[in-house]
Design a protein around this motif. Structure first.
Motif, PDB file in Angstrom:
ATOM      1  N   SER A  82      -5.278   3.721  -1.338  1.00 59.59           N
ATOM      2  CA  SER A  82      -5.356   2.644  -0.352  1.00 59.59           C
ATOM      3  C   SER A  82      -5.852   1.367  -1.033  1.00 59.59           C
ATOM      4  CB  SER A  82      -6.291   3.031   0.794  1.00 59.59           C
ATOM      5  OG  SER A  82      -7.593   3.254   0.308  1.00 59.59           O
TER       6      SER A  82
ATOM      7  N   ARG B 262     -12.817  -0.200   5.910  1.00 54.10           N
ATOM      8  CA  ARG B 262     -14.078   0.333   5.364  1.00 54.10           C
ATOM      9  C   ARG B 262     -14.292   0.050   3.881  1.00 54.10           C
ATOM     10  NH1 ARG B 262     -15.962   5.585   8.796  1.00 54.10           N
ATOM     11  NH2 ARG B 262     -15.163   4.890  10.806  1.00 54.10           N
ATOM     12  N   ALA B 263     -13.840  -1.094   3.445  1.00 52.07           N
ATOM     13  CA  ALA B 263     -14.190  -1.541   2.096  1.00 52.07           C
ATOM     14  C   ALA B 263     -15.694  -1.815   2.057  1.00 52.07           C
ATOM     15  CB  ALA B 263     -13.409  -2.807   1.739  1.00 52.07           C
TER      16      ALA B 263
ATOM     17  N   GLN C 195      -8.245  -0.720  -0.368  1.00 51.41           N
ATOM     18  CA  GLN C 195      -9.685  -0.908  -0.549  1.00 51.41           C
ATOM     19  C   GLN C 195     -10.235  -0.055  -1.691  1.00 51.41           C
ATOM     20  OE1 GLN C 195      -8.288   0.456   2.099  1.00 51.41           O
ATOM     21  NE2 GLN C 195      -9.438   2.213   2.886  1.00 51.41           N
ATOM     22  N   GLU C 196      -9.428   0.863  -2.207  1.00 48.54           N
ATOM     23  CA  GLU C 196      -9.891   1.761  -3.275  1.00 48.54           C
ATOM     24  C   GLU C 196      -9.406   1.353  -4.667  1.00 48.54           C
ATOM     25  OE1 GLU C 196     -10.226   6.159  -1.444  1.00 48.54           O
ATOM     26  OE2 GLU C 196      -8.190   5.343  -1.356  1.00 48.54           O
TER      27      GLU C 196
ATOM     28  N   GLU D 121       0.824  -1.212   0.000  1.00 45.05           N
ATOM     29  CA  GLU D 121       0.000   0.000   0.000  1.00 45.05           C
ATOM     30  C   GLU D 121       0.858   1.262   0.000  1.00 45.05           C
ATOM     31  OE1 GLU D 121      -4.257   0.818   1.989  1.00 45.05           O
ATOM     32  OE2 GLU D 121      -2.642   0.474   3.433  1.00 45.05           O
TER      33      GLU D 121
ATOM     34  N   ARG E 115     -12.608  -5.376  -6.956  1.00 42.26           N
ATOM     35  CA  ARG E 115     -11.856  -4.919  -5.791  1.00 42.26           C
ATOM     36  C   ARG E 115     -11.147  -6.121  -5.159  1.00 42.26           C
ATOM     37  NH1 ARG E 115     -11.832   0.641  -6.295  1.00 42.26           N
ATOM     38  NH2 ARG E 115     -13.933   1.547  -6.102  1.00 42.26           N
TER      39      ARG E 115
ATOM     40  N   LEU F   1     -11.485  -6.991  -2.236  1.00 42.57           N
ATOM     41  CA  LEU F   1     -12.471  -7.634  -1.373  1.00 42.57           C
ATOM     42  C   LEU F   1     -13.137  -8.808  -2.091  1.00 42.57           C
ATOM     43  CD1 LEU F   1     -13.729  -7.147   1.506  1.00 42.57           C
ATOM     44  CD2 LEU F   1     -15.679  -6.147   0.307  1.00 42.57           C
TER      45      LEU F   1
ATOM     46  N   LEU G  66      -9.499  -5.603   4.989  1.00 37.98           N
ATOM     47  CA  LEU G  66     -10.146  -4.628   4.106  1.00 37.98           C
ATOM     48  C   LEU G  66     -11.453  -4.109   4.696  1.00 37.98           C
ATOM     49  CD1 LEU G  66      -9.504  -6.324   0.655  1.00 37.98           C
ATOM     50  CD2 LEU G  66      -8.379  -4.307   1.587  1.00 37.98           C
ATOM     51  N   LEU G  67     -12.217  -4.982   5.345  1.00 38.85           N
ATOM     52  CA  LEU G  67     -13.466  -4.522   5.972  1.00 38.85           C
ATOM     53  C   LEU G  67     -13.174  -3.527   7.093  1.00 38.85           C
ATOM     54  CD1 LEU G  67     -15.509  -7.861   6.115  1.00 38.85           C
ATOM     55  CD2 LEU G  67     -15.988  -5.858   4.680  1.00 38.85           C
TER      56      LEU G  67
END
Length: 614
Positions: free
Chosen positions: A431, A467-468, A433-434, A425, A446, A448, A463-464
């Motif tokens: 990030s 805030r994915a 998750q993005e 990262e 993604r 995720l 990832l959760l």
């Protein structure tokens, strides 16, 4: 071990261990038969034996049995590197030597033959088969050549002309090869007592033999290996005169290569040529997956890399080719083998719905009659093999500070610790998750989605926690959320964690297929229960009108059918062609009493079904 069976306990232990495929401490069936042949006893024994019982069985058999030739167990058919090197030197591989001369002579005398090169096919034809032929292997006349459609069939028929007797005698003399009393594999000829393997080699037969030897040499230098290191290579480990006998098992998991791979003490080496041909060979892909199942290290070696194949060229090459990896499109020389491997690696939902015999019956040649059969049915296998092959190269990219290339490998499923994810990262502008990644099974998606599909709970949590969004859609043709991928692969804990993270239990994809329907077709009863408790709509239907009950009935999952009925699934719901769950079960050959009890109308449906099917 000497002639026939021996009372040498250490030798018996070595043979017993080599044949104990599952390392469970006992032998039965084919394992026991192979072990008895390994001590010179052509005897079947319909029993399960531990090592002391095996010793007693051998002792009893020695009293009444003659001493037939000993057949070295599959796992002990290794070749030392110095022996491979000697073959290369004596045959003049890569030096306009004897093997090339044999290829050129054959092309001149056989009109229409394919271009021959110094690969394993030619080495088999001109050295391995002639040198290992026993007196019983009578060669057919030249006129039989026209009966065979391809080189593989010609080899199996034994219709190729061998090198001249004087040529062959010169080569075998220089290699100090004895004349076999019976046909055998090449490894038995040079190592009659058998040899424990250090590495199992996965590769393409079309790769030049001299290049394979050079690649293994570079690997040994980088690993501080010895020239006595032993390799299991199928060309030398299989009796090329008795392939049907040695490969005749109905189970892919019990074929000769399985023993070599399971017992290779140092793991698996996959040799990649400049076209990465092993990625297109179904056997090679399956070998990679078995290495993972058996907890065997897997290393990739790129032909021509002096560092053993871990350089930048490998990183770039593998990234491109893994994107195309597909068990559905991969090739296999024998159609029957391909179908067996397909069944072994197909998604669990389909495997449960179609046992092996039923699956084979659905094929007319290479055409499969199962509705929807295609690449997506191998998505879990493709993802797992992609992950295995991507992982070592991901670490190389990370060490090299190449964030974008490392991210590509994360998208391909490379295993990574949380620390490695954080390091990656830092090398990226966004990030984790993005970012969008590309995965062969999930499409553009993604991370995720990738971790949900692979069942990587640790990185899913990572990832959760960052805030994915668990409801976000992948950009694949069906536009599925992470929960669809977790359910399809049968990952209960990942599905539970996604639901806790506010994933939608009732979430139709572009084809209106819900996670509940996917779980029902796979027979994942615990997931069906989880989704129902989380608010999944039990009677929702996809575009073809298939409900979760129809999916479960069509695949013959009685326990799942019963659970759905208890949760008010309608047995009368029909698909777009007017077929209810009972009708689907009958069409697929399943008797499900759970459905027969639920309505008096079902008997009429059954009668109608029989009339229509006739």
């Amino acid at each position: 071990m000497g002639s026939g069976a021996s009372s040498d306990v250490k030798e018996l232990q070595r043979i017993f261990d080599a044949c104990d495929l599952e390392s469970c401490g006992s032998l039965t069936g084919e394992d026991l038969k192979i072990a008895l042949a390994g001590v010179g006893l052509a005897k079947d024994a319909a029993k399960t034996v531990d090592f002391p019982a095996f010793c007693e069985l051998v002792k009893e058999a020695m009293v009444s049995s003659p001493d037939p030739p000993r057949i070295v167990p599959f796992a002990l058919r290794g070749m030392r590197f110095e022996q491979l090197q000697a073959i290369c030197e004596v045959c003049g591989c890569g030096q306009d030597g004897w093997l090339l001369a044999q290829c050129q002579s054959a092309m001149e005398s056989e009109s229409g033959t394919r271009r021959l090169k110094e690969d394993l096919y030619s080495l088999n034809r001109f050295l391995v088969r002639p040198a290992t032929a026993g007196p019983e292997d009578v060669r057919l006349p030249e006129s039989c050549l026209e009966l065979a459609d391809n080189d593989t069939e010609r080899l199996e028929m034994g219709v190729y002309e061998a090198p001249s007797a004087s040529d062959l005698a010169t080569i075998t003399s220089r290699l100090a090869l004895p004349r076999p009393k019976r046909s055998c594999c090449f490894a038995e000829l040079v190592n009659p007592a058998g040899l424990q393997c250090d590495y199992f080699v996965s590769h393409s037969w079309g790769h030049p033999f001299v290049s394979s030897v050079a690649t293994l040499s570079n690997f040994l230098k980088g690993a501080d290996g010895s020239h006595s290191t032993a390799f299991w290579i199928c060309l030398f480990a299989l009796n090329q005169h008795r392939l049907q006998e040695e490969l005749g098992t109905s189970s892919v998991r019990a074929m000769p290569f399985a023993y070599g791979l399971a017992k290779a003490s140092q793991g698996v080496l996959m040799i990649l040529d400049q076209k990465v041909e092993p990625f297109r060979r179904l056997w090679c892909l399956y070998e990679a997956q078995r290495a993972w199942e058996l907890h065997r290290p897997l290393q990739l070696l790129l032909d021509g890399e002096t560092d053993g194949g871990s350089g930048p060229s490998l990183a770039l090459l593998v990234a491109e080719e893994l994107q195309k990896l597909s068990a559905f499109d991969a090739s296999a020389s024998v159609a029957g083998d391909k179908i067996k491997i397909w069944h072994q690696v197909i998604n669990r939902s389909v495997q449960r719905a179609f046992p092996m015999a039923s699956f084979e019956a659905q094929f007319d040649g290479s055409h499969c009659r199962i509705r929807g059969f295609g690449p997506s049915w191998f998505s879990h296998f493709d993802s797992k093999v992609s992950q295995l092959l991507a992982s070592p190269v991901f670490r190389f990219c990370l060490d090299a500070g190449d964030g974008p290339l490392a991210l590509r490998y994360l998208g391909l499923g490379a295993e990574a610790s949380r620390q490695e994810l954080r390091c990656c990262e830092k090398l990226l502008p966004k990030s984790l998750q993005e970012v969008w990644v590309s995965n062969p099974s999930c499409g553009e998606c993604r991370l995720l989605h990738v971790y949900a599909h692979l069942g990587d709970l640790q990185n899913l949590d990572f990832l959760l926690a960052a805030r994915a969004d668990p409801t976000e859609r992948a950009k694949d043709p069906k536009q599925r959320a992470a929960l669809h991928f977790a359910v399809k692969a049968g990952h209960d804990e990942c599905a539970k964690r996604l639901l806790e993270g506010k994933a939608l239990a009732h979430d139709p994809d572009k084809n209106r297929e819900t996670p509940l329907q996917i779980a029902a077709y796979g027979g994942f009863t615990s997931l069906v229960q989880l989704l129902l408790r989380a608010g999944a709509v039990v009677n929702a239907a996809d575009r073809d009108g298939w409900t979760a009950l129809i999916c479960a009935a069509r695949a013959g999952h009685g326990e799942t059918v019963e659970l759905l009925l208890l949760n008010k699934a309608s047995p009368h719901a029909m698909d777009s062609l007017g077929r209810n769950a009972f009708r689907h079960a009958k069409m697929a050959g399943y008797d499900l009493p759970q459905l027969e009890k639920c309505s008096e109308m079902l008997e009429e449906d059954d009668l109608e079904c029989q009339m229509v099917d006739r």
